[in-house]
Write a protein that holds these residues in place. Structure first.
Motif, mmCIF file in Angstrom:
data_model
loop_
_atom_site.group_PDB
_atom_site.id
_atom_site.type_symbol
_atom_site.label_atom_id
_atom_site.label_comp_id
_atom_site.label_asym_id
_atom_site.label_seq_id
_atom_site.Cartn_x
_atom_site.Cartn_y
_atom_site.Cartn_z
ATOM 1 N N GLU A 273 -1.721 -9.160 -4.437
ATOM 2 C CA GLU A 273 -0.941 -7.962 -4.762
ATOM 3 C C GLU A 273 -1.741 -6.702 -4.501
ATOM 4 O OE1 GLU A 273 0.792 -7.977 -8.560
ATOM 5 O OE2 GLU A 273 2.007 -9.753 -8.158
ATOM 6 N N PHE A 274 -3.052 -6.785 -4.769
ATOM 7 C CA PHE A 274 -3.912 -5.631 -4.462
ATOM 8 C C PHE A 274 -3.868 -5.341 -2.969
ATOM 9 C CE2 PHE A 274 -8.089 -4.399 -2.841
ATOM 10 C CZ PHE A 274 -8.132 -3.113 -3.346
ATOM 11 N N LEU A 275 -4.015 -6.401 -2.139
ATOM 12 C CA LEU A 275 -3.982 -6.225 -0.687
ATOM 13 C C LEU A 275 -2.639 -5.653 -0.254
ATOM 14 C CD1 LEU A 275 -5.726 -9.476 0.541
ATOM 15 C CD2 LEU A 275 -6.570 -7.150 0.719
ATOM 16 N N TRP A 276 -1.582 -6.212 -0.811
ATOM 17 C CA TRP A 276 -0.232 -5.769 -0.443
ATOM 18 C C TRP A 276 -0.068 -4.286 -0.744
ATOM 19 C CZ3 TRP A 276 4.156 -3.652 -2.483
ATOM 20 C CH2 TRP A 276 5.328 -3.839 -1.744
ATOM 21 N N VAL B 285 7.881 -9.724 -5.553
ATOM 22 C CA VAL B 285 7.336 -9.782 -6.922
ATOM 23 C C VAL B 285 6.902 -8.393 -7.381
ATOM 24 C CG1 VAL B 285 5.426 -10.638 -8.302
ATOM 25 C CG2 VAL B 285 6.649 -12.179 -6.800
ATOM 26 N N VAL B 286 6.168 -7.686 -6.503
ATOM 27 C CA VAL B 286 5.649 -6.376 -6.902
ATOM 28 C C VAL B 286 6.802 -5.417 -7.188
ATOM 29 C CG1 VAL B 286 4.361 -4.372 -6.115
ATOM 30 C CG2 VAL B 286 3.463 -6.632 -5.694
ATOM 31 N N GLU B 287 7.820 -5.453 -6.299
ATOM 32 C CA GLU B 287 8.900 -4.488 -6.492
ATOM 33 C C GLU B 287 9.748 -4.833 -7.698
ATOM 34 O OE1 GLU B 287 10.450 -4.223 -2.599
ATOM 35 O OE2 GLU B 287 8.969 -2.707 -2.043
ATOM 36 N N GLU B 288 9.925 -6.164 -7.914
ATOM 37 C CA GLU B 288 10.650 -6.557 -9.129
ATOM 38 C C GLU B 288 9.915 -6.063 -10.361
ATOM 39 O OE1 GLU B 288 12.920 -10.611 -7.716
ATOM 40 O OE2 GLU B 288 11.252 -10.726 -9.128
ATOM 41 N N ARG B 289 8.586 -6.199 -10.321
ATOM 42 C CA ARG B 289 7.816 -5.751 -11.480
ATOM 43 C C ARG B 289 7.949 -4.241 -11.651
ATOM 44 N NH1 ARG B 289 2.749 -6.637 -10.245
ATOM 45 N NH2 ARG B 289 2.953 -8.835 -10.690
ATOM 46 N N GLU B 290 7.891 -3.514 -10.510
ATOM 47 C CA GLU B 290 8.029 -2.062 -10.615
ATOM 48 C C GLU B 290 9.378 -1.695 -11.240
ATOM 49 O OE1 GLU B 290 7.217 -0.745 -6.665
ATOM 50 O OE2 GLU B 290 5.046 -0.791 -6.979
ATOM 51 N N ASP B 291 10.436 -2.394 -10.770
ATOM 52 C CA ASP B 291 11.758 -2.166 -11.359
ATOM 53 C C ASP B 291 11.741 -2.467 -12.847
ATOM 54 O OD1 ASP B 291 12.726 -1.421 -9.013
ATOM 55 O OD2 ASP B 291 13.972 -3.191 -8.632
ATOM 56 N N TYR B 292 11.143 -3.629 -13.153
ATOM 57 C CA TYR B 292 11.107 -4.060 -14.555
ATOM 58 C C TYR B 292 10.407 -3.008 -15.420
ATOM 59 C CZ TYR B 292 9.472 -6.627 -18.618
ATOM 60 O OH TYR B 292 9.176 -7.001 -19.878
ATOM 61 N N VAL B 293 9.263 -2.514 -14.920
ATOM 62 C CA VAL B 293 8.512 -1.523 -15.688
ATOM 63 C C VAL B 293 9.346 -0.256 -15.865
ATOM 64 C CG1 VAL B 293 6.498 -0.018 -15.616
ATOM 65 C CG2 VAL B 293 6.255 -2.415 -15.058
ATOM 66 N N THR B 294 10.000 0.164 -14.757
ATOM 67 C CA THR B 294 10.794 1.385 -14.842
ATOM 68 C C THR B 294 11.914 1.227 -15.868
ATOM 69 O OG1 THR B 294 10.415 1.484 -12.469
ATOM 70 C CG2 THR B 294 11.869 3.143 -13.407
ATOM 71 N N GLU C 203 4.079 -15.087 -10.601
ATOM 72 C CA GLU C 203 4.642 -14.735 -11.902
ATOM 73 C C GLU C 203 4.692 -13.230 -12.034
ATOM 74 O OE1 GLU C 203 2.855 -17.019 -15.243
ATOM 75 O OE2 GLU C 203 1.907 -18.048 -13.572
ATOM 76 N N ARG C 204 5.451 -12.803 -13.055
ATOM 77 C CA ARG C 204 5.509 -11.367 -13.272
ATOM 78 C C ARG C 204 4.188 -10.850 -13.813
ATOM 79 N NH1 ARG C 204 9.868 -9.737 -17.128
ATOM 80 N NH2 ARG C 204 8.119 -9.662 -18.526
ATOM 81 N N ASP C 205 3.512 -11.655 -14.616
ATOM 82 C CA ASP C 205 2.157 -11.300 -15.030
ATOM 83 C C ASP C 205 1.203 -12.036 -14.107
ATOM 84 O OD1 ASP C 205 3.499 -10.091 -17.039
ATOM 85 O OD2 ASP C 205 3.205 -11.732 -18.451
ATOM 86 N N PRO C 206 0.632 -11.325 -13.114
ATOM 87 C CA PRO C 206 -0.131 -12.017 -12.075
ATOM 88 C C PRO C 206 -1.380 -12.681 -12.635
ATOM 89 C CG PRO C 206 -0.407 -9.654 -11.905
ATOM 90 C CD PRO C 206 0.628 -9.878 -12.942
ATOM 91 N N ARG C 207 -1.728 -13.815 -12.012
ATOM 92 C CA ARG C 207 -2.911 -14.557 -12.437
ATOM 93 C C ARG C 207 -3.681 -14.982 -11.214
ATOM 94 N NH1 ARG C 207 -1.195 -19.204 -16.262
ATOM 95 N NH2 ARG C 207 0.434 -17.857 -17.036
ATOM 96 N N GLY C 208 -5.003 -14.930 -11.310
ATOM 97 C CA GLY C 208 -5.861 -15.479 -10.262
ATOM 98 C C GLY C 208 -5.660 -14.819 -8.914
#
Lengths: 241, 153
Positions: A66-69, B46-55, A55-60
């Motif tokens: 994501e931290f590792l990535w 996911v991370v990059e989409e979020r970064e885009d979204y935040v920007t 999800e866009r708001d990460p959970r669990g």
């Protein structure tokens, strides 16, 4: 664990003993593969659980992944450079995760409770075959990275500031995998041996700080291996004028 | 014995290279591809989409903030104008009512004055008439008295 000295007298600390599996003409170290499959299984389980419902708001678990990535991306980006780090991030990340989980698995899981006919279970990285395999993969990767990015101009690197560097750079190609593999192998094996010897001598309390030190060493070694691998690749793709 | 294990060539030892090495390498390469598909790509996405979204959200928010500030200053200016207009209307109304009051007052005063004057004139004329009548009556009486006195003599 207190019973260990009686079960495994020190004279048979199982150093350099292996559980051999015969596949055709090939002989392999069974205990290394068994623990490496557990390590790979743990990694895959973590990854599958963490990416099941993203999800866009990460959970669990997604947070951890994501931290590792992010950590791996920073590592790859600082060492390899903005231009090509994306191609090498999975490789660097896999090296880091595999070595890290192997080392910590070797340090945290009481493998010795599982008896094998020969040899004993332990971190896959405490076997020279594993570390040399990883180091040779790194060597291949940086050659591939250099050649695919710069073609034959990659070999300019060998005579870069002056042609006098040529022999040193050639020797470096051998010392790089050698130092990579032996550093990892030596650290992890030494840590396991120190813990084993201390457990044999003083089964209570005393080994605990050494075990913590072992966890620290394990993490650092994984980081060093991944960082150096990234650095070598970065060195190979770097444009110098 | 340990040294024999360490460097023993035939069976075992710490530096016992065999097919474990290439197979482990293959295994790690496979793991790299699997992790790339299962971990690095999806999480990166996911991370990059979020970064885009935040920007983009930040940019939008900044734009909106600027818009809000512009509207606020607009409204402030309008409010100032409206206040001035209201003040003017109030002043006008006060002056108007003042004027009306004065006019009505003047009219009423004039009317009162004129009716008072009329009354005074009427009173005066009536008093005059009464006085004249009185004089006539007195004269008559006087004459009558004189006549009687003279007649009696």
């Amino acid at each position: 664990m207190g019973l260990l000295p009686f079960v495994f007298p020190f004279a048979e600390l199982e150093v350099g003993k292996h559980l051999y599996w015969q596949i055709g003409d090939l002989r392999i170290h069974g205990q290394v593969f068994m623990t490496s499959w557990i390590v790979i299984g743990a990694l895959l389980a973590l990854v599958v659980v963490g990416t099941k419902k993203m999800e866009r708001d990460p959970r669990g678990v997604q947070n951890l992944l994501e931290f590792l990535w992010d950590y791996i991306r920073d590592l790859a980006r600082t060492q390899i450079g903005e231009k090509v780090y994306r191609d090498w991030m999975p490789f660097i990340g896999t090296l880091f995760l595999f070595i890290f989980v192997s080392n910590w698995g070797g340090a945290l899981v009481p493998w010795r409770l599982i008896r094998l006919p020969s040899g004993e279970l332990g971190a896959p990285t405490a076997d020279i075959n594993t570390t040399v395999a990883l180091a040779l993969l790194v060597s291949l990767s940086y050659f591939y990275a250099g050649l695919s990015n710069k073609g034959l101009r990659y070999f300019e690197y060998y005579v870069h500031p002056t042609p006098i560097m040529l022999p040193f750079k050639i020797v470096e190609d051998f010392t790089k995998p050698l130092s990579l593999s032996f550093r990892l192998f030596g650290n992890i094996l030494a840590d396991e041996l120190v813990v084993a010897v201390l457990v044999f001598l003083v089964p209570l309390v005393l080994p605990v700080p050494v075990m913590f030190l072992g966890l620290f060493t394990s993490a650092i070694q994984a980081l060093i291996f991944a960082t150096l691998a990234a650095y070598y690749i970065g060195e190979a793709v770097e444009e110098h004028h | 014995m340990t040294s024999l294990f360490l460097f023993g060539a035939s069976e075992g030892g710490l530096f016992d290279f065999d097919a474990t090495l290439p197979l482990m390498a293959v295994q790690v390469v496979l793991l790299t591809f699997i992790l790339n598909t299962l971990f690095f790509k999806p999480v990166g996405k996911v991370v990059e989409e979020r970064e885009d979204y935040v920007t983009t959200s930040r940019a939008e928010a900044k734009q909106k903030l600027a818009e809000v500030e512009r509207l606020e200053s607009d409204l402030k200016a309008q409010l100032k104008e409206a206040r001035l207009a209201a003040q003017k209307v109030i002043n006008d109304a006060e002056q108007d009512s003042d004027k009306l009051y004065r006019e009505a007052m003047a009219l009423a005063t004039a009317e009162a004055n004129s009716s008072r004057e009329k009354a005074r004139l009427e009173i005066d004329s009536q008093r005059e008439a009464a006085l004249n009548q009185l004089k006539v009556d007195a004269d008559k009486l006087g004459d009558l008295i004189v006549e009687r006195l003279l007649a009696a003599k």
